[in-house]
Design a protein around this motif. Structure first.
Motif, PDB file in Angstrom:
ATOM      1  N   LEU A 271       0.829  -1.204   0.000  1.00  0.00           N
ATOM      2  CA  LEU A 271       0.000   0.000   0.000  1.00  0.00           C
ATOM      3  C   LEU A 271       0.867   1.260   0.000  1.00  0.00           C
ATOM      4  O   LEU A 271       0.599   2.223  -0.736  1.00  0.00           O
ATOM      5  N   GLY A 272       1.925   1.270   0.805  1.00  0.00           N
ATOM      6  CA  GLY A 272       2.802   2.436   0.901  1.00  0.00           C
ATOM      7  C   GLY A 272       3.497   2.754  -0.410  1.00  0.00           C
ATOM      8  O   GLY A 272       3.532   3.915  -0.845  1.00  0.00           O
ATOM      9  N   LEU A 273       4.047   1.729  -1.061  1.00  0.00           N
ATOM     10  CA  LEU A 273       4.725   1.956  -2.341  1.00  0.00           C
ATOM     11  C   LEU A 273       3.743   2.426  -3.413  1.00  0.00           C
ATOM     12  O   LEU A 273       4.079   3.274  -4.249  1.00  0.00           O
ATOM     13  N   PHE A 274       2.525   1.876  -3.402  1.00  0.00           N
ATOM     14  CA  PHE A 274       1.510   2.283  -4.376  1.00  0.00           C
ATOM     15  C   PHE A 274       1.132   3.754  -4.172  1.00  0.00           C
ATOM     16  O   PHE A 274       1.027   4.515  -5.145  1.00  0.00           O
ATOM     17  N   LEU A 275       0.959   4.165  -2.926  1.00  0.00           N
ATOM     18  CA  LEU A 275       0.618   5.563  -2.641  1.00  0.00           C
ATOM     19  C   LEU A 275       1.752   6.498  -3.051  1.00  0.00           C
ATOM     20  O   LEU A 275       1.510   7.600  -3.559  1.00  0.00           O
ATOM     21  N   PHE A 276       3.002   6.071  -2.838  1.00  0.00           N
ATOM     22  CA  PHE A 276       4.155   6.870  -3.244  1.00  0.00           C
ATOM     23  C   PHE A 276       4.134   7.075  -4.763  1.00  0.00           C
ATOM     24  O   PHE A 276       4.357   8.186  -5.254  1.00  0.00           O
ATOM     25  N   ALA A 277       3.871   6.000  -5.492  1.00  0.00           N
ATOM     26  CA  ALA A 277       3.844   6.082  -6.955  1.00  0.00           C
ATOM     27  C   ALA A 277       2.701   6.960  -7.452  1.00  0.00           C
ATOM     28  O   ALA A 277       2.818   7.642  -8.481  1.00  0.00           O
TER      29      ALA A 277
END
Length: 415
Positions: free
Chosen positions: A85-91
């Motif tokens: 979830l964190g990496l997706f939000l960063f992207a």
């Protein structure tokens, strides 16, 4: 026939978990493209790294008691989901915050770092609780940390090649791919056996840990060791490209991957032959050589000697973090998840402080207009700032030498 999972599968799940958690290494590769596309400053990048490590510290501390109380499994399953979830939000930050993506980058980093801290807290005590001989655990622990380094190599290589061939503006694609990868471990940790070394009632209390001189010394060792490792890991790409004025692909493929390769070789070697050598001697020698490498990279007039110094730093500092965990687990066998959480927090504090220091110094020197340092004329202020920052970072492995020497002598007297 239904597969019977054993503790060997637990080891594999931990190894894979640390390998996949190295997805955080892509931030170092993506910084220059993100800086170019969205105008992110060095101080803002340093702030992102600080958010990363401070959040990991908070995650380590806040989850330690619940993990001791409720066991490992539910948290081991949840951590990869949170990481994805964190990496997706960063992207997605540039789409969620058009024109001003930095708040989105910060939030995505916060969520990813919370998962990283939780995973960091879980994997070491899971390994330490396995029903295997104590002398085997040190080797397994080093191998666990080597998986993170091997994962860094894979992450940096794949991300660099993607950005190089697909163009930097499509960086979100590789970030989303990396967001999906950690979900593999959700299934594994739902199946493998997990052991509890000591229950929450029997484990040493936090106040007892802070009364232990060995624990306090190991905490200082992992703070300085974490700084020595992560500063070079996070800043070598920018240093080689901007500080040494070499192509980005050379900085990422040779510098960052070379550093990670040396880190992996050092930890894997101890995982194989660790029972033949003293962890104390290896850590003192490594910190000494690491200090020399930092100074060489910062002051060298030859950019290729600078790259070589960045790469060799990985081998030198490879055992400063996992070695501290090994010593603590051996000297404090009744410590529970809280000890591993505090040690992880200590390493993250050191990493955060060191990374932020480099960013602040680089921006300050760049503003000052300094262009001549260490007898190297014709530098840009940005290059001068990166070199000065890296030289000051040599203090971390230097201090680590003294701390580890005291730990060595203290544990020898205790025997």
């Amino acid at each position: 026939m239904k597969k019977e999972f054993t503790y060997r599968d637990t080891i594999k799940a931990c190894y894979l978990g640390n390998f996949l958690q190295s997805a955080g290494s892509i931030f170092a590769v993506l910084f220059i493209p993100i800086r170019t596309l969205y105008g992110i400053s060095y101080t803002q990048f340093a702030l992102l790294l600080t958010i990363n490590f401070i959040t990991q510290v908070c995650s380590d501390v806040l989850f330690s008691k619940p993990v001791e109380r409720y066991g490992f499994r539910r948290f081991a399953i949840g951590a990869p989901v949170l990481s994805a979830l964190g990496l997706f939000l960063f992207a997605m930050a540039p789409f969620l915050f058009p024109g001003h993506p930095f708040p989105g980058f910060c939030f995505g980093m916060f969520v990813f770092a919370a998962a990283a801290g939780l995973q960091e807290l879980l994997l070491s005590p899971i390994m330490d609780a396995l029903p295997i001989p104590e002398e085997e655990k040190g080797k397994r622990m080093s191998m666990l940390h080597s998986c993170f380094a091997w994962g860094q190599i894979f992450g940096v290589l794949t991300t660099t090649l993607f950005v190089y061939f697909a163009e930097a503006k499509y960086w979100q694609v590789i970030a989303c791919i990396w967001a999906a990868v950690p979900l593999v471990n959700v299934w594994l940790f739902a199946k493998v056996p997990l052991y509890q070394k000591v229950s929450g009632a029997k484990a040493m209390k936090v106040r007892e840990l802070f009364r232990s001189p060995i624990f306090l010394l190991v905490m200082l060792a992992i703070i300085t060791g974490g700084s020595a490792e992560v500063v070079m890991a996070q800043w070598s790409s920018a240093f080689i490209e901007r500080g040494l004025n070499l192509p980005k692909i050379l900085g990422d493929m040779v510098g960052v991957c070379g550093f990670s390769l040396m880190l992996a070789i050092g930890r894997t070697s101890y995982g194989i032959w660790g029972d033949r050598i003293s962890i104390h001697k290896v850590m003192i020698l490594g910190a000494s050589a690491g200090t020399i490498c930092y100074v060489t990279a910062a002051v060298s007039h030859n950019p290729y000697i600078g790259i070589a110094a960045c790469i060799l730093t990985g081998l030198c500092v490879s055992l400063l973090w996992p070695g501290s965990v090994v010593i603590a687990a051996r000297e404090l066998p009744l410590a529970g998840a809280s000890m591993f959480a505090l040690l992880s927090a200590g390493g993250d504090v050191g990493a955060s402080a060191g990374s932020f220091l480099i960013g602040r110094i680089t921006d300050k020197v760049a503003v000052s207009g300094v262009t001549n340092v260490f007898g190297i004329a014709g530098l840009t202020p940005e290059q001068a700032g990166l070199r000065i920052g890296l030289l000051l970072a040599a203090l971390f492995p230097l201090v680590c030498i003294g701390i580890n020497y005291i730990i060595w002598k203290k544990t020898e007297r205790a025997r």
